[in-house]
Design a protein around this motif. Structure first.
Motif, short mmCIF file in Angstrom:
data_model
loop_
_atom_site.label_atom_id
_atom_site.label_comp_id
_atom_site.label_asym_id
_atom_site.label_seq_id
_atom_site.Cartn_x
_atom_site.Cartn_y
_atom_site.Cartn_z
N GLU A 77 -6.76 7.79 -0.56
CA GLU A 77 -7.41 7.31 0.65
C GLU A 77 -8.23 6.06 0.37
O GLU A 77 -8.26 5.12 1.18
N LYS A 80 -6.17 2.92 0.26
CA LYS A 80 -5.86 2.38 1.60
C LYS A 80 -7.06 1.61 2.15
O LYS A 80 -6.89 0.56 2.77
N HIS A 84 -6.88 -2.39 3.13
CA HIS A 84 -6.94 -2.82 4.52
C HIS A 84 -8.32 -3.25 5.00
O HIS A 84 -8.42 -4.07 5.93
N ALA A 112 0.90 -3.94 1.93
CA ALA A 112 0.66 -3.19 3.17
C ALA A 112 1.93 -3.04 4.02
O ALA A 112 1.89 -2.44 5.09
#
Length: 221
Positions: A77, A80, A84, A112
């Motif tokens: 997690e 990510k 981003h 991505a």
């Protein structure tokens, strides 16, 4: 601070050999804000940035990004979040030698799985890299490489850029150009910038300045 895009609360970081590096530190960063973390080598600036960016975990305390607590997230997690929502620029540019400048800037978009040639072109133009797009890092200056690193860090539209001594290896001209790139990241791309530095010139790019001493932040005049 209401509406803070990045918030740290009561951060502690302890190491067996060094003791407490951070001691109950708290910090709020608003969207588009420039924040300078000033401190001597070994004061804990890199440790703090690593925790804010999810690269390290605090011994105690929390970090919230965009209203979501990221402390304690699983590594998948956190990866990510880093891809981003956060951008990183380090003392050395960390560009990939085998890729061109344009390919380096495009890399986060590829990771991505959302390639966007228009976004890459926008970033190359904004950071005066268009003429260097087809060159590799070994064929451009250190300052140009750092500007490319800023452009790459912005590729996925992060909320926050975290920069660790990004001008330490630059001369005066290169420093001015890279600091200008961070200012553009704030004003043109809307990213908050949290920069750790002991470069006096860096004071001019941040509206909020702190000294990191004895594991806590104090306002810096």
């Amino acid at each position: 601070m209401a509406g803070a895009v990045l918030a740290a609360r009561d951060l502690w970081k302890s190491y067996d050999a060094r003791g407490d590096v951070l001691r109950g530190l708290s910090l709020d960063v608003a969207g588009g804000e420039g924040v300078l973390l000033w401190g001597a080598n070994g004061s804990g600036k890199t440790t703090l940035l690593s925790i804010l960016g999810g690269l390290d975990a605090p011994t105690r305390g929390t970090v919230t990004l965009g209203g979501r607590e990221i402390t304690g997230l699983r590594e998948s997690e956190l990866a990510k979040v880093r891809l981003h929502e956060l951008g990183f620029v380090f003392q050395t540019h960390n560009l990939i030698d085998d890729l061109t400048v344009a390919e380096n800037v495009a890399l986060p978009l590829r990771l991505a799985r959302k390639p966007d040639e228009a976004r890459v072109a926008e970033l190359l133009e904004a950071f005066d890299l268009k003429r260097l797009a087809s060159r590799r890092p070994g064929a451009i200056s250190v300052g140009e490489s750092q500007r490319a690193a800023v452009a790459r860090a912005l590729a996925n539209g992060p909320r926050v850029l975290l920069a660790d001594e990004p001008t330490a290896a630059l001369d005066a001209k290169g420093t001015a150009a890279v600091l200008g790139a961070f200012e553009r990241a704030r004003t043109s791309f809307g990213a908050a910038v949290v920069m750790a530095s002991h470069d006096a010139d860096a004071r001019g790019i941040a509206g909020t300045r702190y000294a990191l001493e004895d594991g806590v932040l104090r306002p810096l005049d």
